[in-house]
Design an enzyme around this catalytic site. Structure first.
Site, PDB file in Angstrom:
ATOM      1  N   SER A 128      12.182  31.424 -23.125  1.00 56.67           N
ATOM      2  CA  SER A 128      13.409  30.937 -23.744  1.00 56.67           C
ATOM      3  C   SER A 128      13.136  29.793 -24.696  1.00 56.67           C
ATOM      4  CB  SER A 128      14.401  30.473 -22.681  1.00 56.67           C
ATOM      5  OG  SER A 128      15.567  29.987 -23.321  1.00 56.67           O
ATOM      6  N   LYS A 183      15.033  34.914 -16.012  1.00 58.59           N
ATOM      7  CA  LYS A 183      15.417  34.789 -17.431  1.00 58.59           C
ATOM      8  C   LYS A 183      16.792  35.410 -17.671  1.00 58.59           C
ATOM      9  CE  LYS A 183      15.477  33.802 -21.722  1.00 58.59           C
ATOM     10  NZ  LYS A 183      15.679  34.757 -22.725  1.00 58.59           N
ATOM     11  N   HIS A 186      19.251  32.976 -16.484  1.00 64.49           N
ATOM     12  CA  HIS A 186      19.267  31.894 -17.490  1.00 64.49           C
ATOM     13  C   HIS A 186      20.234  32.271 -18.611  1.00 64.49           C
ATOM     14  CE1 HIS A 186      18.070  30.481 -21.486  1.00 64.49           C
ATOM     15  NE2 HIS A 186      17.696  29.343 -20.911  1.00 64.49           N
ATOM     16  N   ASN A 187      20.115  33.497 -19.092  1.00 65.43           N
ATOM     17  CA  ASN A 187      20.969  33.921 -20.202  1.00 65.43           C
ATOM     18  C   ASN A 187      22.428  34.035 -19.767  1.00 65.43           C
ATOM     19  OD1 ASN A 187      18.538  34.088 -21.554  1.00 65.43           O
ATOM     20  ND2 ASN A 187      19.053  35.982 -22.590  1.00 65.43           N
ATOM     21  N   GLU A 190      23.671  30.740 -19.874  1.00 65.69           N
ATOM     22  CA  GLU A 190      23.820  30.408 -21.307  1.00 65.69           C
ATOM     23  C   GLU A 190      25.181  30.922 -21.827  1.00 65.69           C
ATOM     24  OE1 GLU A 190      20.331  31.544 -23.791  1.00 65.69           O
ATOM     25  OE2 GLU A 190      21.735  32.725 -24.994  1.00 65.69           O
TER      26      GLU A 190
HETATM   27  C1  6PG Z   1      16.694  32.292 -25.227  1.00 67.51           C
HETATM   28  C2  6PG Z   1      17.876  33.119 -25.645  1.00 67.51           C
HETATM   29  C3  6PG Z   1      17.424  34.392 -26.273  1.00 67.51           C
HETATM   30  C4  6PG Z   1      18.486  35.102 -27.060  1.00 67.51           C
HETATM   31  C5  6PG Z   1      19.658  35.533 -26.236  1.00 67.51           C
HETATM   32  C6  6PG Z   1      20.867  35.837 -27.075  1.00 67.51           C
HETATM   33  O1  6PG Z   1      16.644  32.019 -24.045  1.00 67.51           O
HETATM   34  O2  6PG Z   1      15.881  31.926 -26.063  1.00 67.51           O
HETATM   35  O3  6PG Z   1      18.624  33.401 -24.525  1.00 67.51           O
HETATM   36  O4  6PG Z   1      16.860  35.169 -25.274  1.00 67.51           O
HETATM   37  O5  6PG Z   1      18.881  34.302 -28.113  1.00 67.51           O
HETATM   38  O6  6PG Z   1      19.264  36.666 -25.547  1.00 67.51           O
HETATM   39  O7  6PG Z   1      21.648  36.676 -26.346  1.00 67.51           O
HETATM   40  P1  6PG Z   1      22.874  37.459 -26.924  1.00 67.51           P
HETATM   41  O8  6PG Z   1      22.445  38.087 -28.212  1.00 67.51           O
HETATM   42  O9  6PG Z   1      23.174  38.458 -25.861  1.00 67.51           O
HETATM   43  O10 6PG Z   1      23.935  36.441 -27.134  1.00 67.51           O
END
Ligand code: 6PG
Length: 477
Positions: A128, A183, A186-187, A190
């Protein structure tokens, strides 16, 4: 063979990761489906370190020191399987394939099992931090065997982000799919963070009546306190930005239909399978999908309801402070839910994930990096077996302190007609958890009524059924 590591798939993430390894003194073999990208990388960044550009799979594999460490940075899904099929036959026992894409952990488990039979370590690794993180230090979440971590860990520690105490943001998460699972969550977190920030923004806009630039200042101030985080920081940047073409606030010229690539959705799908209530993440995913239903939204534009009336200046400032409280409390809830899902996944798959270690490697490098993660790390250090973040006395007392404002903000949002699914579901979770009795008792009674599904009693062991269609006496079943 002279390269300690190789990267195949040189789109922006792969390219930056390769440069990161090279900048740390490793010789990096490069490979890409189209060789032009490989050549371009060396041309542009060749002086940053030692690269070995290669043009075929055979050449690439031959360039790697044994045991080979081969990092795959291609689009998650079929492309990953294609690359594995291409390279695995060329590898030998003890070699490692590191998948740094956003793979589904179930795919990672399948791939790991298959390659293990051939003595190859498959290391599904969450990375990430976006483009910038890949280059200057990402947060890294490797799964796979312990043995593979021995060979890879020291290199990953070099290129990973460093937390304020200097600790590298990487740890061996656990076997097979554990890294990609973490991960994924994590997302999911996010998504929840972004949704909560979005709700805070909308309330400041509609209820406080602030302009985007003014809201940027509010976010900047918040960023000096307990909400200090990368996502709050970039939110302020985005809100300050004006569209060069129209001069309007940039946020006003972007189409309001949020997209998603899948990891947030997976987090919710898996939580449903594991029976873990991740309502905050779910609302964030649903909010994105609702935003994209243009026809539905157009057809609903005439529906009646309140139109928000902006507050007076002094009230607006007070309201902004309350929104900060609501945002912080809701954030505690979504992290509580996310960590619950990791614990449940770990139990289900026998991964033995150290939740405190996960919090600590999210402190820097990743998209959800925040001062807040220091506090979560500290909570797990105080009590490694913490059953839930909300059972940590400090977080509990923070939510307690915030809840008056939290409730007010949601009340105001409801009255003014501003949708706040993230704030609301977080509060509902909190209230349901602390409730002495839940209407689940009634649900059980209803299930027994229409389907003889039975129930348990509060005062006696056993499983019971009431003869609803008969004399309504109770039988033990
Ligand atoms: C990271 C981000 C990366 C990505 C996301 C965006 O941890 O660096 O999470 O993995 O930018 O997957 O996710 P979406 O396109 O689903 O919003």
């Amino acid at each position: 063979a002279s390269a300690q590591i190789g990267v195949t798939g040189l789109a922006v993430m792969g390219r930056n990761l390769a440069r990161n390894f090279a900048r740390h003194g490793y010789t990096v073999a490069l490979h890409n489906r189209t060789a032009a990208k490989t050549r371009a990388l060396v041309e542009e960044f060749g002086d940053e370190g030692s690269f070995v550009p290669t043009e075929s799979a055979e050449e690439f594999v031959a360039a790697l020191e044994r045991p080979r460490r081969l990092v795959v940075m291609v689009k998650a899904g079929e492309a990953t399987d294609a690359v594995i099929d291409e390279f695995a036959p060329l590898l030998e026992e003890g070699d490692m394939i590191v998948d740094g894409g956003n793979a589904h952990f179930a795919d990672t488990r399948r791939r790991e099992r298959k390659l293990r039979e051939r003595g190859i370590h498959f290391v599904g690794t969450g990375i990430s931090g976006g483009e910038e993180g890949a280059l200057n230090g990402p947060s890294i979440m490797p799964g796979g065997s312990k043995e593979s971590y021995k060979a890879l860990g020291p290199m990953l520690e070099k290129i990973a982000a460093k937390a304020e105490d200097g600790a590298p943001c990487v740890t061996h998460i656990g076997p097979d799919g554990a890294g990609h699972f973490v991960k994924m969550v994590h997302n999911g977190i996010e998504y929840a963070d972004m949704q909560l920030i979005g709700e805070a923004y909308q309330l400041l806009r509609d209820v406080a009546g602030y302009s985007p630039a003014r809201i940027a200042d509010v976010f900047r101030t918040w960023n000096t306190g307990r909400l200090d985080s990368y996502l709050i920081e970039i939110t302020a940047e985005v809100l300050k930005h004006s569209d060069p073409k129209t001069g309007k606030p940039f946020v006003d010229v972007v189409a309001d239909a949020a997209e998603q690539k899948g990891t947030g959705r997976w987090t919710v799908q898996i939580a449903l399978d594991l029976g873990v209530p991740v309502s905050g993440i779910a609302e964030a995913v649903f909010a994105r999908s609702l935003s994209g239903h243009t026809a539905l939204r157009e057809a609903s534009g005439h529906l009646s309801g309140p139109t928000p009336k902006p507050l007076e200046e002094a009230e607006a400032a007070r309201f902004a402070d309350q929104v900060e409280q609501a945002l912080y409390a809701s954030k505690i809830v979504s992290y509580t839910q996310g960590f619950h899902e990791i614990a449940a996944g770990s139990a289900e798959y026998g991964w033995d994930i150290d939740l405190g270690a996960v919090a600590s490697i999210w402190r820097a490098g990743c998209i959800i990096r925040a001062a807040f993660l220091d506090r979560i790390t500290a909570a797990y250090a105080r009590q490694p077996e913490l059953p839930s973040l909300l059972s940590d006395p400090r977080f509990a007392s923070e939510v307690e302190g915030a809840q008056g404002d939290w409730r007010d903000v949601i009340g105001t949002a409801v009255r003014q007609g501003v949708a706040t699914p993230g704030f609301s579901t977080a509060l509902a979770y909190y209230d349901a958890l602390r409730a002495p009795r839940l209407p689940a008792a009634l649900t059980q009674a209803q299930r027994d009524y229409f389907g003889a599904h039975t129930y348990q009693r509060v005062d006696r062991d056993g499983t019971f059924h009431t003869l609803w269609g008969g004399d309504r006496s109770e039988v033990e079943s």
